[in-house]
Design an enzyme around this catalytic site. Sequence first.
Site, PDB file in Angstrom:
ATOM      1  N   CYS A  76      42.934  39.101  35.120  1.00 24.95           N
ATOM      2  CA  CYS A  76      43.494  38.567  36.357  1.00 24.95           C
ATOM      3  C   CYS A  76      44.330  39.686  36.971  1.00 24.95           C
ATOM      4  O   CYS A  76      45.256  40.182  36.316  1.00 24.95           O
ATOM      5  CB  CYS A  76      44.368  37.362  36.008  1.00 24.95           C
ATOM      6  N   ASN A  77      44.002  40.078  38.184  1.00 17.26           N
ATOM      7  CA  ASN A  77      44.770  41.139  38.836  1.00 17.26           C
ATOM      8  C   ASN A  77      46.208  40.715  39.079  1.00 17.26           C
ATOM      9  O   ASN A  77      47.140  41.515  38.974  1.00 17.26           O
ATOM     10  CB  ASN A  77      44.142  41.518  40.177  1.00 17.26           C
ATOM     11  N   THR A  78      46.381  39.428  39.436  1.00 21.11           N
ATOM     12  CA  THR A  78      47.718  38.942  39.763  1.00 21.11           C
ATOM     13  C   THR A  78      48.614  38.959  38.522  1.00 21.11           C
ATOM     14  O   THR A  78      49.756  39.438  38.574  1.00 21.11           O
ATOM     15  CB  THR A  78      47.629  37.510  40.340  1.00 21.11           C
ATOM     16  N   CYS A 110      40.507  40.854  42.855  1.00 23.98           N
ATOM     17  CA  CYS A 110      40.794  39.536  42.280  1.00 23.98           C
ATOM     18  C   CYS A 110      39.562  39.145  41.487  1.00 23.98           C
ATOM     19  O   CYS A 110      38.442  39.236  42.000  1.00 23.98           O
ATOM     20  CB  CYS A 110      41.069  38.522  43.385  1.00 23.98           C
ATOM     21  N   THR A 111      39.758  38.704  40.252  1.00 16.89           N
ATOM     22  CA  THR A 111      38.602  38.466  39.384  1.00 16.89           C
ATOM     23  C   THR A 111      37.801  37.225  39.776  1.00 16.89           C
ATOM     24  O   THR A 111      36.707  37.012  39.262  1.00 16.89           O
ATOM     25  CB  THR A 111      39.040  38.351  37.906  1.00 16.89           C
ATOM     26  N   HIS A 112      38.335  36.398  40.679  1.00 21.77           N
ATOM     27  CA  HIS A 112      37.521  35.290  41.183  1.00 21.77           C
ATOM     28  C   HIS A 112      36.421  35.784  42.132  1.00 21.77           C
ATOM     29  O   HIS A 112      35.377  35.145  42.265  1.00 21.77           O
ATOM     30  CB  HIS A 112      38.399  34.297  41.965  1.00 21.77           C
ATOM     31  N   ASP A 124      43.091  34.182  32.492  1.00 18.79           N
ATOM     32  CA  ASP A 124      43.139  34.228  33.955  1.00 18.79           C
ATOM     33  C   ASP A 124      43.820  32.938  34.415  1.00 18.79           C
ATOM     34  O   ASP A 124      44.039  32.027  33.620  1.00 18.79           O
ATOM     35  CB  ASP A 124      41.703  34.309  34.512  1.00 18.79           C
ATOM     36  N   SER A 125      44.113  32.857  35.712  1.00 17.97           N
ATOM     37  CA  SER A 125      44.673  31.620  36.247  1.00 17.97           C
ATOM     38  C   SER A 125      43.638  30.494  36.254  1.00 17.97           C
ATOM     39  O   SER A 125      44.001  29.328  36.409  1.00 17.97           O
ATOM     40  CB  SER A 125      45.156  31.860  37.682  1.00 17.97           C
ATOM     41  N   TYR A 161      47.626  31.632  41.164  1.00 20.26           N
ATOM     42  CA  TYR A 161      48.796  32.462  40.836  1.00 20.26           C
ATOM     43  C   TYR A 161      49.241  33.279  42.056  1.00 20.26           C
ATOM     44  O   TYR A 161      50.417  33.637  42.174  1.00 20.26           O
ATOM     45  CB  TYR A 161      48.434  33.473  39.735  1.00 20.26           C
ATOM     46  N   GLY A 162      48.270  33.629  42.903  1.00 16.84           N
ATOM     47  CA  GLY A 162      48.506  34.605  43.971  1.00 16.84           C
ATOM     48  C   GLY A 162      49.742  34.389  44.830  1.00 16.84           C
ATOM     49  O   GLY A 162      50.469  35.338  45.109  1.00 16.84           O
ATOM     50  N   GLU A 207      37.381  28.009  42.720  1.00 15.54           N
ATOM     51  CA  GLU A 207      37.713  27.051  41.654  1.00 15.54           C
ATOM     52  C   GLU A 207      36.942  25.742  41.850  1.00 15.54           C
ATOM     53  O   GLU A 207      36.562  25.083  40.893  1.00 15.54           O
ATOM     54  CB  GLU A 207      39.220  26.764  41.625  1.00 15.54           C
TER      55      GLU A 207
END
Length: 276
Positions: free
Chosen positions: A77-79, A188-190, A14-15, A46-47, A156
Amino acid sequence: MSSNSDMRPVGVFDSGVGGLSVLRAIRQQLPNESVLYFGDQGHVPYGPRPLEEVREFSEAITRFLLDLGAKLIVVACNTASAAALHSLRQTFPDISFVGMEPAVKPAAENTRTGVVGVLATPATFQGALYASVVERFAGNVALLQNTCPGLVQQIEQGALDGSETRGILDSALRPMLDQGIDTIVLGCTHYPFVIPLIQEIVGPDVRVIDPAPAVARQVARLLESAGRRAAGPRSGTLRFFTSGEATRFKVQLPRLFDETGEVREVLWENHEIRIK
Ligand code: DGL
């Protein structure tokens, strides 16, 4: 069921810390699997980045994880999935990839009001993957989209319920509530890390969809059908890599995840990644 066993690790990236929401589901469903987790915190978020740049990062990370022996790659990560899943499958045709796409299908199947909110990054909304799920599954529903600017950075920083985080979610969700949503897709995985706050804002009658358990089931299916599940009884080990600061990641990890493991910092040189 195959009697084969493959003790090599699963690679997850992921980012940043978002993919830990996917790792959590993988650990619940596949406790014997060892995992290499890569958070690209040197480049998060990343978005807002061009898809081409995210594609380059994703390819370098995939090579790094494969060099360490990964048997399957989860693009948690979706992005990165929007930007790179297609090209990763072309570049590494012998490797199985599991990616993320906004869970528009289950949302469209179960909504009663016919109005669904989707929270994801700008790059995810721009990608062909999202256009394709919308075209295939959202014919009869209204999708309300919001990119929640700044939310990934808040998560984050570990700000899962502060006033700034609440403000971002309030301004995304209130207009959606006014228009009658009964379902929210977390694209979004966050974002699963702020589900308690989201649920507090939208109330108990709005369903919030976290796709992580479905993604973990897909990992299990692919490993099973290839005869590559790790055999028990020992639980798998976890190793974490960050392109940011290892000391910072070590502080973040216990706030978001209830297991631990070795944490290493990596360096990017030209297009290659190596452990510091
Ligand atoms: N966790 C990410 C996703 O699922 C990326 C967020 C970001 O870096 O902007 O889209």
